[in-house]
Design a protein around this motif. Structure first.
Motif, PDB file in Angstrom:
ATOM      1  N   LYS A 210       0.835  -1.207   0.000  1.00 40.01           N
ATOM      2  CA  LYS A 210       0.000   0.000   0.000  1.00 40.01           C
ATOM      3  C   LYS A 210       0.875   1.265   0.000  1.00 40.01           C
ATOM      4  CE  LYS A 210      -3.874   0.420   2.066  1.00 40.01           C
ATOM      5  NZ  LYS A 210      -4.951   0.562   3.072  1.00 40.01           N
ATOM      6  N   ARG A 211       2.014   1.202   0.713  1.00 38.33           N
ATOM      7  CA  ARG A 211       2.899   2.362   0.800  1.00 38.33           C
ATOM      8  C   ARG A 211       3.523   2.722  -0.540  1.00 38.33           C
ATOM      9  NH1 ARG A 211       4.858  -0.053   5.551  1.00 38.33           N
ATOM     10  NH2 ARG A 211       6.772  -0.679   4.471  1.00 38.33           N
ATOM     11  N   ILE A 212       3.795   1.719  -1.351  1.00 34.39           N
ATOM     12  CA  ILE A 212       4.543   1.995  -2.577  1.00 34.39           C
ATOM     13  C   ILE A 212       3.649   2.190  -3.795  1.00 34.39           C
ATOM     14  CG2 ILE A 212       6.504   0.668  -1.696  1.00 34.39           C
ATOM     15  CD1 ILE A 212       5.812  -1.431  -3.906  1.00 34.39           C
ATOM     16  N   LEU A 213       2.332   2.117  -3.608  1.00 33.91           N
ATOM     17  CA  LEU A 213       1.438   2.273  -4.744  1.00 33.91           C
ATOM     18  C   LEU A 213       1.589   3.673  -5.358  1.00 33.91           C
ATOM     19  CD1 LEU A 213      -1.941   0.619  -3.651  1.00 33.91           C
ATOM     20  CD2 LEU A 213      -0.253  -0.254  -5.274  1.00 33.91           C
ATOM     21  N   PRO A 214       1.810   3.733  -6.665  1.00 33.36           N
ATOM     22  CA  PRO A 214       1.910   5.047  -7.307  1.00 33.36           C
ATOM     23  C   PRO A 214       0.529   5.665  -7.533  1.00 33.36           C
ATOM     24  CG  PRO A 214       2.173   3.307  -8.940  1.00 33.36           C
ATOM     25  CD  PRO A 214       2.049   2.620  -7.592  1.00 33.36           C
ATOM     26  N   CYS A 215       0.519   6.950  -7.790  1.00 33.84           N
ATOM     27  CA  CYS A 215      -0.720   7.635  -8.148  1.00 33.84           C
ATOM     28  C   CYS A 215      -0.753   7.845  -9.662  1.00 33.84           C
ATOM     29  CB  CYS A 215      -0.800   8.990  -7.432  1.00 33.84           C
ATOM     30  SG  CYS A 215      -0.861   8.855  -5.641  1.00 33.84           S
ATOM     31  N   PHE A 216      -1.948   7.837 -10.210  1.00 33.04           N
ATOM     32  CA  PHE A 216      -2.098   7.975 -11.655  1.00 33.04           C
ATOM     33  C   PHE A 216      -3.057   9.111 -11.982  1.00 33.04           C
ATOM     34  CE2 PHE A 216      -1.301   3.532 -10.603  1.00 33.04           C
ATOM     35  CZ  PHE A 216      -0.162   3.280 -11.365  1.00 33.04           C
ATOM     36  N   GLU A 221      -3.209   5.167 -17.582  1.00 32.38           N
ATOM     37  CA  GLU A 221      -1.891   5.105 -16.954  1.00 32.38           C
ATOM     38  C   GLU A 221      -1.819   3.921 -15.996  1.00 32.38           C
ATOM     39  OE1 GLU A 221      -0.969   8.748 -15.023  1.00 32.38           O
ATOM     40  OE2 GLU A 221      -0.617   9.859 -16.893  1.00 32.38           O
ATOM     41  N   LYS A 222      -2.891   3.717 -15.231  1.00 42.07           N
ATOM     42  CA  LYS A 222      -2.920   2.604 -14.277  1.00 42.07           C
ATOM     43  C   LYS A 222      -2.899   1.265 -15.010  1.00 42.07           C
ATOM     44  CE  LYS A 222      -6.644   1.591 -11.756  1.00 42.07           C
ATOM     45  NZ  LYS A 222      -7.633   1.581 -10.649  1.00 42.07           N
ATOM     46  N   VAL A 223      -3.685   1.151 -16.048  1.00 36.03           N
ATOM     47  CA  VAL A 223      -3.747  -0.091 -16.829  1.00 36.03           C
ATOM     48  C   VAL A 223      -2.373  -0.410 -17.421  1.00 36.03           C
ATOM     49  CG1 VAL A 223      -4.705  -1.173 -18.897  1.00 36.03           C
ATOM     50  CG2 VAL A 223      -6.205   0.087 -17.339  1.00 36.03           C
ATOM     51  N   GLU A 224      -1.711   0.602 -17.951  1.00 31.41           N
ATOM     52  CA  GLU A 224      -0.389   0.411 -18.545  1.00 31.41           C
ATOM     53  C   GLU A 224       0.638   0.003 -17.482  1.00 31.41           C
ATOM     54  OE1 GLU A 224       0.405   4.084 -20.474  1.00 31.41           O
ATOM     55  OE2 GLU A 224      -1.051   3.738 -22.092  1.00 31.41           O
ATOM     56  N   TYR A 225       0.521   0.581 -16.288  1.00 27.23           N
ATOM     57  CA  TYR A 225       1.436   0.246 -15.196  1.00 27.23           C
ATOM     58  C   TYR A 225       1.267  -1.214 -14.791  1.00 27.23           C
ATOM     59  CZ  TYR A 225       3.804   0.443 -10.662  1.00 27.23           C
ATOM     60  OH  TYR A 225       4.646   0.200  -9.599  1.00 27.23           O
ATOM     61  N   ILE A 226       0.030  -1.654 -14.628  1.00 32.77           N
ATOM     62  CA  ILE A 226      -0.230  -3.049 -14.272  1.00 32.77           C
ATOM     63  C   ILE A 226       0.336  -3.984 -15.338  1.00 32.77           C
ATOM     64  CG2 ILE A 226      -2.024  -4.788 -13.904  1.00 32.77           C
ATOM     65  CD1 ILE A 226      -3.782  -2.535 -12.743  1.00 32.77           C
ATOM     66  N   ALA A 227       0.146  -3.617 -16.607  1.00 34.95           N
ATOM     67  CA  ALA A 227       0.635  -4.447 -17.708  1.00 34.95           C
ATOM     68  C   ALA A 227       2.152  -4.590 -17.665  1.00 34.95           C
ATOM     69  CB  ALA A 227       0.194  -3.847 -19.044  1.00 34.95           C
ATOM     70  N   ARG A 228       2.843  -3.522 -17.270  1.00 39.83           N
ATOM     71  CA  ARG A 228       4.315  -3.581 -17.199  1.00 39.83           C
ATOM     72  C   ARG A 228       4.794  -4.489 -16.081  1.00 39.83           C
ATOM     73  NH1 ARG A 228       3.954   2.074 -18.047  1.00 39.83           N
ATOM     74  NH2 ARG A 228       4.428   2.483 -15.842  1.00 39.83           N
TER      75      ARG A 228
END
Length: 273
Positions: A210-216, A221-228
């Motif tokens: 939870k601490r390291i979750l980025p903001c989008f 942007e979130k979908v692309e991050y998950i895909a990476r």
């Protein structure tokens, strides 16, 4: 925290065999935290792009043959692909050398059979978290010197008492992607409470995630991050695919743990056969 001090960190000879994303992240973190370049040995498969990255870090002079690394390094981090480990089997190794495997799915028993030396396994969170000083790690069996090095890299270490917990840890480090895919706090908390019954440290890993979750700024942007964060056939993919199919969070986590165990069996069978 390890009791070993700066002298140990500054004088130990470290070899890195395999210089992909993980190997490069370990190297960058070591250098960023003051490890002396003259005490590093690096080997890789010869990719020009990899050489360029090694050179950019100022480590071109550290490139060595595996044979030299196996006989001069005190600790060798193996960051190759799991199946490539067999290519190292015939190289003689100093009996005082510790082999630290970062290979998913390759058990301590198999590693001892390959290297005929002291070995331990470590599992790490993603390379980006290591470089950002937000990473986590586990070591099995626990080793004081390895812990000293990981501590100096600002990695949070989770101790495990049994090698089987590595599969749960592996699923846990996929939590950042899973938490971005699932937004139902109630089912998430139920799942974390259930997993904590199986391994108490799971709750702390959830807090880390939870601490390291980025903001989008956008959903794309979130979908692309998950895909990476997904590797085809990997644990994160198993978890995310399960969530996308409509399964509840606890079942998705269990799918990830099962996939980690399956990968271990697949790799073990291919190495032994």
């Amino acid at each position: 925290m390890s009791n070993l001090g700066s002298d140990t960190f500054n004088n130990v000879q470290i070899g890195i065999i395999g210089c992909g994303h993980l190997g490069q992240a370990i190297l960058e973190s070591l250098i960023n935290h003051g490890f002396r370049k003259k005490n590093l040995f690096i080997s890789y498969k010869g990719s020009p792009s990899t050489y360029g990255k090694i050179e950019k870090m100022g480590l071109a002079s550290c490139i060595s043959e595996n044979e030299r690394i196996f006989n001069e390094a005190d600790i060798i981090f193996i960051t190759t692909k799991p199946h490539d480990v067999l290519s190292l089997k015939e190289i003689s190794i100093s009996q005082s050398t510790l082999v630290v495997s970062c290979l998913a799915g390759v058990s301590v028993e198999i590693l001892k059979n390959i290297f005929k030396s002291d070995v331990c396994r470590i599992m790490l969170s993603g390379p980006d978290t290591i470089i950002a000083e937000k990473g986590v790690a586990t070591v099995y069996p626990y080793n004081e010197l390895v812990a000293c090095i990981l501590n100096r890299m600002n990695l949070q270490i989770f101790k495990i008492s049994d090698e089987g917990y590595i599969d749960i840890f592996t699923a846990a480090v996929c939590l950042p992607a899973a938490l971005l895919q699932e937004d139902n706090e109630e089912v998430i908390n139920e799942a974390i409470n259930e997993m904590e019954k199986e391994w108490a440290s799971f709750l702390d890993l959830y807090k880390w995630a939870k601490r390291i979750l980025p903001c989008f700024n956008t959903k794309n942007e979130k979908v692309e991050y998950i895909a990476r964060m997904i590797t085809k056939g990997g644990v994160t993919e198993a978890i995310i695919d399960s969530l996308k199919s409509g399964e509840i969070f606890i079942n998705a986590l269990r799918k990830g743990i099962t996939r980690s165990k399956d990968i271990s069996r697949e790799i073990s069978n291919s190495i032994l056969n």
